[in-house]
Design a protein around this motif. Structure first.
Motif, PDB file in Angstrom:
ATOM      1  N   ASP A   1       0.990  -1.170  -0.066  1.00 42.56           N
ATOM      2  CA  ASP A   1       0.016  -0.169   0.398  1.00 42.56           C
ATOM      3  C   ASP A   1       1.147   2.008  -0.086  1.00 42.56           C
ATOM      4  N   TYR A   2       1.917   1.485   0.246  1.00 40.45           N
ATOM      5  CA  TYR A   2       2.573   2.411   0.991  1.00 40.45           C
ATOM      6  C   TYR A   2       3.631   2.626  -0.626  1.00 40.45           C
ATOM      7  N   LEU A   3       3.566   2.083  -1.200  1.00 42.85           N
ATOM      8  CA  LEU A   3       3.325   2.113  -2.461  1.00 42.85           C
ATOM      9  C   LEU A   3       2.296   2.629  -3.354  1.00 42.85           C
ATOM     10  N   CYS A   4       1.321   3.243  -2.739  1.00 42.58           N
ATOM     11  CA  CYS A   4       0.115   3.849  -4.221  1.00 42.58           C
ATOM     12  C   CYS A   4      -0.109   5.110  -3.586  1.00 42.58           C
TER      13      CYS A   4
ATOM     14  N   ASP B   1      -3.170   2.931  -7.910  1.00 46.36           N
ATOM     15  CA  ASP B   1      -1.974   2.856  -7.883  1.00 46.36           C
ATOM     16  C   ASP B   1      -0.962   2.618  -7.733  1.00 46.36           C
ATOM     17  N   ILE B   2       0.416   1.594  -8.070  1.00 45.81           N
ATOM     18  CA  ILE B   2       1.688   2.181  -7.886  1.00 45.81           C
ATOM     19  C   ILE B   2       2.149   3.547  -8.609  1.00 45.81           C
ATOM     20  N   PHE B   3       2.788   3.997  -7.653  1.00 44.03           N
ATOM     21  CA  PHE B   3       3.536   5.664  -7.792  1.00 44.03           C
ATOM     22  C   PHE B   3       3.939   5.622  -9.156  1.00 44.03           C
ATOM     23  N   ARG B   4       3.614   6.080 -10.085  1.00 45.01           N
ATOM     24  CA  ARG B   4       4.520   7.097 -11.272  1.00 45.01           C
ATOM     25  C   ARG B   4       5.551   8.474 -11.037  1.00 45.01           C
ATOM     26  N   ASP B   5       4.420   9.199 -10.605  1.00 44.45           N
ATOM     27  CA  ASP B   5       5.324  10.514 -10.564  1.00 44.45           C
ATOM     28  C   ASP B   5       4.939  10.567  -9.113  1.00 44.45           C
ATOM     29  N   PRO B   6       5.411   9.945  -7.197  1.00 47.68           N
ATOM     30  CA  PRO B   6       5.153  10.473  -6.819  1.00 47.68           C
ATOM     31  C   PRO B   6       5.475  12.337  -6.735  1.00 47.68           C
TER      32      PRO B   6
ATOM     33  N   TYR C   1       1.335  11.834  -3.049  1.00 41.86           N
ATOM     34  CA  TYR C   1       0.245  11.138  -4.400  1.00 41.86           C
ATOM     35  C   TYR C   1       0.706  11.296  -5.727  1.00 41.86           C
ATOM     36  N   GLU C   2       0.117  11.059  -6.065  1.00 43.17           N
ATOM     37  CA  GLU C   2       0.480  10.684  -8.426  1.00 43.17           C
ATOM     38  C   GLU C   2       0.062  12.123  -7.997  1.00 43.17           C
ATOM     39  N   ARG C   3       1.219  12.381  -9.185  1.00 41.03           N
ATOM     40  CA  ARG C   3       1.166  14.120  -9.577  1.00 41.03           C
ATOM     41  C   ARG C   3      -0.063  14.586 -10.697  1.00 41.03           C
ATOM     42  N   ALA C   4      -0.144  13.633 -11.831  1.00 42.94           N
ATOM     43  CA  ALA C   4      -1.026  14.021 -12.438  1.00 42.94           C
ATOM     44  C   ALA C   4      -2.593  14.187 -11.462  1.00 42.94           C
TER      45      ALA C   4
ATOM     46  N   LYS D   1      12.636  -5.206  -8.815  1.00 43.97           N
ATOM     47  CA  LYS D   1      12.797  -6.585  -8.091  1.00 43.97           C
ATOM     48  C   LYS D   1      11.640  -7.624  -8.636  1.00 43.97           C
ATOM     49  N   HIS D   2      10.414  -7.235  -9.146  1.00 44.23           N
ATOM     50  CA  HIS D   2       8.576  -7.239  -9.036  1.00 44.23           C
ATOM     51  C   HIS D   2       8.704  -6.894 -10.376  1.00 44.23           C
ATOM     52  N   GLY D   3       9.105  -7.229 -11.755  1.00 47.19           N
ATOM     53  CA  GLY D   3       9.057  -6.949 -12.929  1.00 47.19           C
ATOM     54  C   GLY D   3       7.075  -7.103 -13.389  1.00 47.19           C
ATOM     55  N   TRP D   4       6.335  -7.719 -12.644  1.00 50.98           N
ATOM     56  CA  TRP D   4       5.336  -8.240 -12.712  1.00 50.98           C
ATOM     57  C   TRP D   4       4.074  -7.351 -12.601  1.00 50.98           C
ATOM     58  N   ALA D   5       4.457  -6.297 -11.502  1.00 47.99           N
ATOM     59  CA  ALA D   5       4.117  -5.983 -10.714  1.00 47.99           C
ATOM     60  C   ALA D   5       3.072  -3.852 -12.146  1.00 47.99           C
ATOM     61  N   TYR D   6       4.665  -4.069 -13.099  1.00 48.86           N
ATOM     62  CA  TYR D   6       3.974  -3.356 -14.187  1.00 48.86           C
ATOM     63  C   TYR D   6       2.906  -3.534 -15.307  1.00 48.86           C
ATOM     64  N   LYS D   7       2.324  -4.529 -14.761  1.00 53.33           N
ATOM     65  CA  LYS D   7       1.546  -5.182 -15.371  1.00 53.33           C
ATOM     66  C   LYS D   7       0.071  -3.950 -15.762  1.00 53.33           C
TER      67      LYS D   7
END
Length: 281
Positions: A206-209, A215-220, A229-232, A273-279
């Motif tokens: 959760d702390y990465l979302c 959703d997982i952060f892209r540009d926090p 928050y996510e910037r956008a 480390k967990h590339g599946w999280a890009y899905k």
């Protein structure tokens, strides 16, 4: 030597051709648009937007070789061209050059975030980058899985051979050897299960979302209240809902948002480390 007035006339004509090409493009007349941009390039070959506009037409026609050629030329003229790096990345992915394609998409994303972090292209580029990195992970994961399975089978075969050789020992020893053999097999399986855990999809912490999108952060970015928050998303909230923190309800202006570099590094380390999280869902 060409006079200044002639150059000015050529530039004006080229710009009109660009506008004509844009009109053709909007009407899906890609051949006519390509012709117009090509004429503009002939008149003024050092204007990068003419090359990227023509590349976009080639992209709509799925002519990826020409997309690559035009984008490489545009990048030579303007290394900071977001569209050129983005479409070059897509063209390279089409050629199955995943590592090179990812590199170009990442460059486009970094440039796009600097120019217009809320722009539609930033999200589009991130989604293409995420898909490409997921593909890279899939390939690497499949290879690791095959290698682990092969190594596991080889280790099990070696243990079985050792156990077979122990059969020549006295009866009491055989009982102990059998128990030891079963324990070794179980330990071996546990080791290989542990080795493969990183490639098993799970839930992103959760702390990465983002607390809004989940959703997982892209540009926090982080607020003065300490909420990330996510910037956008937070920019959209400030513009459409109101100038306040959606969680703490404290007053908030876009100028107070600061990139959360620590969170960004944590997210990247997790994704590495967990590339599946890009899905993407």
């Amino acid at each position: 030597m060409v006079s200044g007035s002639a150059l000015s006339a050529a530039a004006k004509q080229a710009e009109q051709l660009r506008k004509d090409g844009n009109i053709y493009f909007k009407k899906d007349r890609f051949g006519a648009a390509i012709d117009a941009y090509t004429e503009a390039i002939t008149l003024c070959p050092n204007v990068p937007v003419y090359w990227t506009n023509r590349a976009l037409c080639h992209r709509r026609r799925n002519d990826w070789l020409k997309v690559e050629e035009d984008c490489r030329r545009a990048i030579q003229l303007d290394y900071s061209s977001v569209k050129a790096h983005y479409m070059l990345g897509l063209a390279l992915l089409q050629k199955q050059k995943l590592d090179e394609g990812v590199k170009e998409l990442q460059k486009a994303l970094d440039l796009g975030r600097g120019a217009n972090p809320k722009g539609y292209m930033v999200d589009e580029i991130w989604q293409e980058l995420a898909k490409a990195k997921y593909m890279l992970w899939e390939h690497a994961s499949s290879k690791r899985s095959w290698e682990l399975q092969s190594l596991k089978e080889a280790c099990e075969a070696a243990l079985r051979e050792k156990h077979f050789l122990d059969d020549s020992q006295p009866e009491g020893f055989l009982v102990e050897a059998g128990i030891s053999h079963m324990k070794q097999l179980e330990v071996l399986r546990q080791v290989f299960r542990k080795a493969g855990e990183a490639d098993i999809p799970g839930e992103v912490p959760d702390y990465l979302c983002c607390k809004i999108t989940l959703d997982i952060f892209r540009d926090p970015v982080i607020t003065p209240s300490g909420v990330t928050y996510e910037r956008a998303v937070i920019l959209d909230h400030l513009q459409k809902v109101g100038k306040f923190d959606p969680i703490t309800r404290e007053p908030l202006d876009h100028s107070q948002l600061v990139p959360n570099l620590a969170m960004k590094e944590a997210v990247q380390a997790y994704l590495d480390k967990h590339g599946w999280a890009y899905k993407l869902d």
